[in-house]
Design a protein around this motif. Structure first.
Motif, PDB file in Angstrom:
ATOM      1  N   LEU A  54       0.819  -1.209   0.000  1.00  0.00           N
ATOM      2  CA  LEU A  54       0.000   0.000   0.000  1.00  0.00           C
ATOM      3  C   LEU A  54       0.855   1.262   0.000  1.00  0.00           C
ATOM      4  CD1 LEU A  54      -2.840  -1.034   2.469  1.00  0.00           C
ATOM      5  CD2 LEU A  54      -3.107  -0.443   0.056  1.00  0.00           C
ATOM      6  N   ARG A  55       1.980   1.208   0.695  1.00  0.00           N
ATOM      7  CA  ARG A  55       2.888   2.367   0.659  1.00  0.00           C
ATOM      8  C   ARG A  55       3.378   2.611  -0.761  1.00  0.00           C
ATOM      9  NH1 ARG A  55       7.665   1.969   4.855  1.00  0.00           N
ATOM     10  NH2 ARG A  55       8.320   3.682   3.512  1.00  0.00           N
ATOM     11  N   ASN A  56       3.789   1.557  -1.431  1.00  0.00           N
ATOM     12  CA  ASN A  56       4.269   1.696  -2.807  1.00  0.00           C
ATOM     13  C   ASN A  56       3.148   2.147  -3.734  1.00  0.00           C
ATOM     14  OD1 ASN A  56       7.049   0.948  -2.573  1.00  0.00           O
ATOM     15  ND2 ASN A  56       6.423  -1.157  -2.270  1.00  0.00           N
ATOM     16  N   ALA A  57       1.973   1.539  -3.567  1.00  0.00           N
ATOM     17  CA  ALA A  57       0.854   1.855  -4.451  1.00  0.00           C
ATOM     18  C   ALA A  57       0.439   3.319  -4.342  1.00  0.00           C
ATOM     19  CB  ALA A  57      -0.330   0.949  -4.135  1.00  0.00           C
ATOM     20  N   THR A  58       0.495   3.864  -3.124  1.00  0.00           N
ATOM     21  CA  THR A  58       0.098   5.259  -2.911  1.00  0.00           C
ATOM     22  C   THR A  58       1.258   6.233  -3.067  1.00  0.00           C
ATOM     23  OG1 THR A  58       0.425   4.984  -0.515  1.00  0.00           O
ATOM     24  CG2 THR A  58      -1.813   4.659  -1.368  1.00  0.00           C
ATOM     25  N   GLY A  59       2.453   5.708  -3.304  1.00  0.00           N
ATOM     26  CA  GLY A  59       3.620   6.569  -3.444  1.00  0.00           C
ATOM     27  C   GLY A  59       3.986   7.272  -2.162  1.00  0.00           C
ATOM     28  N   SER A  60       3.846   6.560  -1.035  1.00  0.00           N
ATOM     29  CA  SER A  60       4.073   7.163   0.279  1.00  0.00           C
ATOM     30  C   SER A  60       5.462   6.840   0.815  1.00  0.00           C
ATOM     31  CB  SER A  60       3.023   6.668   1.278  1.00  0.00           C
ATOM     32  OG  SER A  60       1.725   6.956   0.821  1.00  0.00           O
ATOM     33  N   ALA A  61       6.062   7.797   1.497  1.00  0.00           N
ATOM     34  CA  ALA A  61       7.385   7.604   2.081  1.00  0.00           C
ATOM     35  C   ALA A  61       7.313   7.028   3.484  1.00  0.00           C
ATOM     36  CB  ALA A  61       8.143   8.927   2.106  1.00  0.00           C
ATOM     37  N   SER A  62       6.125   7.049   4.097  1.00  0.00           N
ATOM     38  CA  SER A  62       5.984   6.573   5.469  1.00  0.00           C
ATOM     39  C   SER A  62       4.571   6.040   5.674  1.00  0.00           C
ATOM     40  CB  SER A  62       6.235   7.708   6.470  1.00  0.00           C
ATOM     41  OG  SER A  62       5.219   8.700   6.340  1.00  0.00           O
ATOM     42  N   ILE A  63       4.397   5.306   6.779  1.00  0.00           N
ATOM     43  CA  ILE A  63       3.066   4.787   7.107  1.00  0.00           C
ATOM     44  C   ILE A  63       2.113   5.942   7.391  1.00  0.00           C
ATOM     45  CG2 ILE A  63       1.759   3.468   8.809  1.00  0.00           C
ATOM     46  CD1 ILE A  63       4.119   1.587   9.062  1.00  0.00           C
ATOM     47  N   HIS A  64       2.621   6.973   8.046  1.00  0.00           N
ATOM     48  CA  HIS A  64       1.780   8.133   8.356  1.00  0.00           C
ATOM     49  C   HIS A  64       1.272   8.789   7.072  1.00  0.00           C
ATOM     50  CE1 HIS A  64       0.285  11.645  10.489  1.00  0.00           C
ATOM     51  NE2 HIS A  64       0.945  12.411   9.633  1.00  0.00           N
ATOM     52  N   GLU A  65       2.176   8.966   6.105  1.00  0.00           N
ATOM     53  CA  GLU A  65       1.764   9.561   4.827  1.00  0.00           C
ATOM     54  C   GLU A  65       0.771   8.654   4.109  1.00  0.00           C
ATOM     55  OE1 GLU A  65       3.660  11.170   0.582  1.00  0.00           O
ATOM     56  OE2 GLU A  65       4.958  10.297   2.128  1.00  0.00           O
ATOM     57  N   MET A  66       1.023   7.361   4.153  1.00  0.00           N
ATOM     58  CA  MET A  66       0.114   6.395   3.525  1.00  0.00           C
ATOM     59  C   MET A  66      -1.289   6.494   4.122  1.00  0.00           C
ATOM     60  SD  MET A  66       0.241   2.242   3.646  1.00  0.00           S
ATOM     61  CE  MET A  66      -0.420   2.224   5.332  1.00  0.00           C
ATOM     62  N   ALA A  67      -1.365   6.588   5.455  1.00  0.00           N
ATOM     63  CA  ALA A  67      -2.661   6.675   6.128  1.00  0.00           C
ATOM     64  C   ALA A  67      -3.443   7.896   5.650  1.00  0.00           C
ATOM     65  CB  ALA A  67      -2.470   6.719   7.634  1.00  0.00           C
ATOM     66  N   GLY A  68      -2.745   9.001   5.486  1.00  0.00           N
ATOM     67  CA  GLY A  68      -3.402  10.211   5.013  1.00  0.00           C
ATOM     68  C   GLY A  68      -3.916  10.068   3.586  1.00  0.00           C
ATOM     69  N   LYS A  69      -3.117   9.425   2.738  1.00  0.00           N
ATOM     70  CA  LYS A  69      -3.531   9.261   1.343  1.00  0.00           C
ATOM     71  C   LYS A  69      -4.691   8.275   1.216  1.00  0.00           C
ATOM     72  CE  LYS A  69       0.768  10.624  -0.910  1.00  0.00           C
ATOM     73  NZ  LYS A  69       1.832  10.256  -1.881  1.00  0.00           N
ATOM     74  N   LEU A  70      -4.716   7.276   2.062  1.00  0.00           N
ATOM     75  CA  LEU A  70      -5.841   6.346   2.032  1.00  0.00           C
ATOM     76  C   LEU A  70      -7.127   7.041   2.468  1.00  0.00           C
ATOM     77  CD1 LEU A  70      -4.244   3.057   3.412  1.00  0.00           C
ATOM     78  CD2 LEU A  70      -4.945   3.534   1.065  1.00  0.00           C
ATOM     79  N   ARG A  71      -7.041   7.892   3.476  1.00  0.00           N
ATOM     80  CA  ARG A  71      -8.238   8.620   3.926  1.00  0.00           C
ATOM     81  C   ARG A  71      -8.800   9.489   2.801  1.00  0.00           C
ATOM     82  NH1 ARG A  71      -5.280   9.060   8.804  1.00  0.00           N
ATOM     83  NH2 ARG A  71      -4.543  11.158   8.221  1.00  0.00           N
ATOM     84  N   GLU A  72      -7.909  10.021   1.964  1.00  0.00           N
ATOM     85  CA  GLU A  72      -8.357  10.862   0.848  1.00  0.00           C
ATOM     86  C   GLU A  72      -9.158  10.072  -0.184  1.00  0.00           C
ATOM     87  OE1 GLU A  72      -4.853  12.580  -0.787  1.00  0.00           O
ATOM     88  OE2 GLU A  72      -4.465  13.884   0.950  1.00  0.00           O
TER      89      GLU A  72
END
Length: 447
Positions: free
Chosen positions: A350-368
């Motif tokens: 999921l981090r790779n799929a969302t292009g996130s550098a961290s779990i925190h960033e990933m969580a924010g992008k998933l909420r979007e």
């Protein structure tokens, strides 16, 4: 109600994910606890592989490390390839590597002709391929045994390369994905005429610089009339073959089919984000422009995260006239609470799929990605399907979609998991009937 042992497993998996100790634990207790609950069913159903055999193979692989994981599964794929090649030699056809390398249509046509006596093993396998199908076929059709063995070996090699590729973000995994893709394309295109269809590999340029790679299937007996089409999309770590093979059994339903992989996975480089709806819109426009397609009769079917896009596109794209969403994340699945028990390998994916550098960033992008605000805008017929006890995503998301969308129907299968995999035959047939009702039957009676 979740049992104590299930909660204990979730806690263990979460601790290992947070402390990056999954690999350490896997080498001691095996990979099974750190994989989605339906991991085994997913691949055994696709490949017609015996459950006990696959579980033993899985337990023998004590690492998610790129080199060790891919080497383990590709060794098994190689054994299936050798089995196929031995049968191909008996049939007077070049081996698989030569077939994959050639662009000579006559050689591929010859492969199709040699395998066609056993085409039912591909065309009619359905969502759950029978592990005993080849043995039964050979007993009933001994003169076509080598065709059956060759075809089964190619399909199983494709599936094991897919396992090696899963979830597909490291160099060796991506190489395995590409080999799995090429094997599937070889088998599907060579045997398409014997199945009474055309299967065309298609590449659609889309916004963001990516190219959607998919399979476009039409019935050969469609005549000159424009026919409806269904756009099918699977989840983050799914492949074209994973959707196409089960759908072949519905090839006579009077609809064309386009199967694509979801952006954010495998060959895509565009991250998973709300803007990806432009990709699906571009694909819909491409399909609507095909002179064989009735642009007023375009449906969509999505599985897992692909169901998210089927739901979203049902709300925002006026060219979609009916949709099926099986196992869709929509809002609740994107909350922090939903992450409990999510394996480290899925967190990484999921981090790779969302292009996130961290779990925190990933969580924010998933909420979007939440589409709770769009439910009320879905004014087309929508079939919502899931298992009642989804262990990967929130079943409540499916319920909320069905409550919020004015024309939705909800089907939950009791005592079943994500995407109602234990009822694959039932939900697949139900979905095709639903799509036919709104794309084929109503048109034929002038509604």
């Amino acid at each position: 109600m979740t049992s104590l042992s299930a909660w204990a497993k979730k806690v263990l998996v979460s601790i290992c994910a947070l402390t990056s100790t999954t690999e350490y634990a896997t080498r001691r207790i095996g990979p099974a606890p750190f994989l989605p609950a339906l991991f085994v069913d997913r691949f055994t159903h696709l490949g017609g592989i015996a459950d006990a055999e696959f579980r033993t193979q899985l337990d023998d692989c004590r690492s998610f490390d790129d080199a060790r994981w891919t080497a383990h599964w590709q060794t098994i794929a190689g054994r299936q390839m050798a089995r196929a090649n031995e049968a191909l030699a008996q049939l007077g056809v070049p081996d698989t590597d030569a077939l994959l390398a050639t662009t000579d249509s006559e050689i591929r046509d010859e492969l199709g002709a040699r395998l066609s006596p056993a085409v039912s093993l591909l065309a009619d396998r359905g969502p759950v391929a029978d592990p005993d199908a080849v043995a039964k076929f050979c007993a009933e059709h001994p003169d076509s045994a080598q065709s059956a063995i060759a075809l089964d070996g190619l399909i199983k090699a494709m599936v094991y390369e897919f396992v090696a590729a899963w979830p597909g973000w490291t160099p060796r995994r991506l190489a395995a994905y590409e080999r799995s893709h090429r094997l599937a394309e070889l088998v599907l295109t060579c045997l398409a005429p014997a199945m009474g269809v055309s299967i065309e590999p298609v590449r659609v340029p889309v916004p963001g610089g990516d190219v959607v790679r998919g399979y476009l299937m039409f019935p050969l007996d469609r005549g000159a009339a424009e026919i409806p089409i269904v756009l099918c999309s699977n989840g983050i770590e799914g492949t074209l073959a994973e959707l196409m093979l089960p759908m072949l059994t519905h090839r006579r339903a009077g609809m064309a089919l386009f199967v694509m992989e979801m952006p954010g996975t495998y060959s895509y480089r565009q991250p998973l984000a709300p803007e990806v709806e432009r990709v699906y819109s571009a694909v819909v426009e491409h399909l609507a422009a095909d002179p064989r397609v009735d642009s007023d009769r375009i449906g969509m079917l999505g599985v897992s995260f692909g169901a998210y896009w089927a739901t979203r596109m049902a709300a925002v794209d006026p060219q979609i006239s009916v949709a099926v969403a099986n196992g869709a994340p929509a809002h609740r699945s994107f909350t922090a609470a939903a992450a409990l028990g999510l394996p480290e390998i899925m967190v990484s994916t999921l981090r790779n799929a969302t292009g996130s550098a961290s779990i925190h960033e990933m969580a924010g992008k998933l909420r979007e990605l939440s589409i709770a605000h769009l439910y009320r805008h879905i004014d087309i017929p929508l079939l919502v399907v899931n298992g009642a006890d989804d262990t990967l995503l929130s079943t409540q998301d499916s319920i909320d979609i069905a409550i919020g969308a004015p024309k939705a129907q909800l089907v939950l299968y009791a005592d079943d998991d994500h995407c109602a995999m234990g009822h694959s035959e039932e939900w697949s047939a139900l979905s095709v009937r639903f799509l036919r009702e709104h794309l084929v039957v109503r048109q034929s009676v002038g509604c």
